[in-house]
Design a protein around this motif. Structure first.
Motif, PDB file in Angstrom:
ATOM      1  N   GLN A  98      -5.809  16.534 -41.374  1.00 34.59           N
ATOM      2  CA  GLN A  98      -7.260  16.105 -40.662  1.00 34.59           C
ATOM      3  C   GLN A  98      -8.447  15.518 -41.851  1.00 34.59           C
ATOM      4  O   GLN A  98      -9.286  14.839 -41.487  1.00 34.59           O
ATOM      5  CB  GLN A  98      -7.717  17.679 -40.330  1.00 34.59           C
ATOM      6  CG  GLN A  98      -9.004  17.689 -39.415  1.00 34.59           C
ATOM      7  CD  GLN A  98      -9.015  19.111 -38.926  1.00 34.59           C
ATOM      8  OE1 GLN A  98      -8.346  19.980 -38.810  1.00 34.59           O
ATOM      9  NE2 GLN A  98     -10.472  19.625 -38.516  1.00 34.59           N
ATOM     10  N   PHE A  99      -8.330  16.081 -42.922  1.00 31.61           N
ATOM     11  CA  PHE A  99      -9.128  15.554 -43.877  1.00 31.61           C
ATOM     12  C   PHE A  99      -8.387  14.735 -45.098  1.00 31.61           C
ATOM     13  O   PHE A  99      -8.645  14.564 -46.115  1.00 31.61           O
ATOM     14  CB  PHE A  99      -9.893  16.773 -44.690  1.00 31.61           C
ATOM     15  CG  PHE A  99     -10.679  17.586 -43.685  1.00 31.61           C
ATOM     16  CD1 PHE A  99     -11.921  17.242 -43.413  1.00 31.61           C
ATOM     17  CD2 PHE A  99     -10.233  18.712 -43.206  1.00 31.61           C
ATOM     18  CE1 PHE A  99     -12.687  17.935 -42.665  1.00 31.61           C
ATOM     19  CE2 PHE A  99     -11.089  19.599 -42.369  1.00 31.61           C
ATOM     20  CZ  PHE A  99     -12.385  18.859 -41.894  1.00 31.61           C
ATOM     21  N   ALA A 100      -7.462  13.830 -44.549  1.00 35.33           N
ATOM     22  CA  ALA A 100      -6.532  13.104 -45.240  1.00 35.33           C
ATOM     23  C   ALA A 100      -7.499  12.119 -46.060  1.00 35.33           C
ATOM     24  O   ALA A 100      -7.186  11.541 -47.247  1.00 35.33           O
ATOM     25  CB  ALA A 100      -5.572  12.232 -44.679  1.00 35.33           C
ATOM     26  N   ALA A 101      -8.508  11.841 -45.765  1.00 39.54           N
ATOM     27  CA  ALA A 101      -9.412  10.469 -46.275  1.00 39.54           C
ATOM     28  C   ALA A 101     -10.034  11.039 -47.620  1.00 39.54           C
ATOM     29  O   ALA A 101     -10.850  10.157 -48.293  1.00 39.54           O
ATOM     30  CB  ALA A 101     -10.215   9.897 -45.110  1.00 39.54           C
ATOM     31  N   LEU A 102     -10.432  12.366 -47.560  1.00 37.40           N
ATOM     32  CA  LEU A 102     -11.302  12.926 -48.654  1.00 37.40           C
ATOM     33  C   LEU A 102     -10.398  13.099 -50.028  1.00 37.40           C
ATOM     34  O   LEU A 102      -9.044  13.214 -49.896  1.00 37.40           O
ATOM     35  CB  LEU A 102     -11.788  14.299 -48.201  1.00 37.40           C
ATOM     36  CG  LEU A 102     -12.755  14.347 -47.149  1.00 37.40           C
ATOM     37  CD1 LEU A 102     -13.033  15.681 -46.783  1.00 37.40           C
ATOM     38  CD2 LEU A 102     -13.741  13.340 -47.227  1.00 37.40           C
ATOM     39  N   PRO A 103     -11.103  13.172 -51.019  1.00 33.27           N
ATOM     40  CA  PRO A 103     -10.416  13.672 -52.258  1.00 33.27           C
ATOM     41  C   PRO A 103      -9.857  15.195 -52.204  1.00 33.27           C
ATOM     42  O   PRO A 103     -10.634  15.958 -51.789  1.00 33.27           O
ATOM     43  CB  PRO A 103     -11.427  13.607 -53.328  1.00 33.27           C
ATOM     44  CG  PRO A 103     -12.670  12.675 -52.885  1.00 33.27           C
ATOM     45  CD  PRO A 103     -12.504  12.878 -51.416  1.00 33.27           C
TER      46      PRO A 103
END
Length: 331
Positions: A24-29
């Motif tokens: 779900q939050f793969a784009a975040l660090p």
């Protein structure tokens, strides 16, 4: 809901929810940590960073599962799937426990926590009510995890007794069609709109909250309201009379027929004053030395005479405006 980064315990990614959140939050660090309870980078930030710290999401597993006896709307306070919040209510009691680290922590071992909850209910000789939302706002959390979509149907099917949680948010649409078997008590926290705007930063407005509790009651959930916390600021009597009048006009007849009230006067603290002064320098100062007194460990509560005046006023206005509604307690 937007976040800047995810801090995570590596072991959390072995759980189904942990894997879901990683996608779900793969784009975040993604920043690995040893424990959600001790993130040195966060602890060393100044108080002025409080709001920005809440833009980080913390993911781990809950290791403490101690149930705490409670004698208000529930029998036990139960550690559940989250703690902290992304909202920034200036009085938030979680700040007393976590200081400026009152950001949102998600615990991915929900199956373990629900298994224990089901076992605890079945062991009791009488039906118990478990408060699962005392450390966070589960309606807000559900927008990220869908944990209530897991919790409500499973407890309805397997659980004994009831579960309950409060909220300051209106995003209940995903809950309306769930099987709950009236085992889930929904409680909406309300305050006058001027208090919401100035003090309950980042939460749903009063109309949205009223609409949400109407919808939940229509869907068959037992419902109650918390008037909490009552804040004795300038013009408070006018504001709380206005709140009660808005509830009278806005709540459905079904809600008014079966609801109960909980009323909690505000407790404040030295920690709140320090953080709010640095993080929200233009915000209202909730400390009133004329009305407040010490309550141990750097906390303040309203003096007895102020509390007694507030209780008499609220009971009288509730009866005048809302009629013979059940008040569970005033604390």
């Amino acid at each position: 809901m937007k976040f800047d980064a995810v801090y995570f315990e590596p072991g959390s990614l072995t759980y189904p929810l942990g894997k879901q959140l990683k996608e779900q939050f793969a784009a975040l660090p993604w920043i690995p940590i040893e424990s959600h309870n001790s993130i040195k980078e966060m602890q060393e930030k100044p108080n002025s960073e409080f709001g920005r710290m809440k833009r980080n999401l913390i993911i781990g597993t809950r290791k403490t599962h101690k149930y705490v006896e409670n004698h208000k709307v529930s029998d036990y306070l139960v550690p559940y799937t989250s703690s902290g919040c992304t909202a920034m209510c200036l009085y938030c009691y979680l700040v007393c426990n976590y200081n400026k680290c009152a950001y949102l922590r998600l615990f991915v071992n929900r199956e373990q926590m629900m298994d224990r909850l089901v076992r605890q209910g079945k062991k009791s000789e009488r039906e118990l009510t478990f408060e699962i939302g005392s450390n966070s706002d589960l309606v807000l959390e559900n927008t990220i995890t869908n944990n209530l979509l897991y919790t409500i149907p499973r407890f309805a099917e397997e659980g004994t007794g009831k579960i309950t949680f409060p909220t300051k948010f209106h995003m209940v649409e995903p809950l309306l069609g769930l099987s709950h078997r009236e085992k889930v008590i929904f409680r909406m926290s309300v305050n006058p709109q001027p208090v919401i705007e100035r003090i309950e930063l980042g939460t749903s407005n009063l109309k949205q909250r009223i609409d949400a509790v109407n919808e939940m009651c229509k869907a068959g959930y037992p419902c109650g309201l918390l008037i909490a916390p009552v804040i004795l600021m300038d013009g408070w009597k006018t504001m709380y009379t206005g709140l009660l009048e808005e509830l009278k006009s806005g709540l459905s007849s079904k809600v008014k027929k079966q609801m109960f009230l909980e009323i909690i006067l505000m407790t404040y603290s030295y920690v709140h004053r320090a953080i709010n002064g640095d993080a929200f320098p233009g915000a209202v100062d909730l400390y009133d030395k004329e009305l407040m007194t010490g309550r141990g460990r750097g906390r303040y509560c309203y003096r007895n005479e102020a509390r007694e005046e507030a209780e008499l006023f609220l009971r009288s206005e509730i009866r005048r405006i809302l009629g013979d509604v059940q008040i569970l307690y005033i604390s």
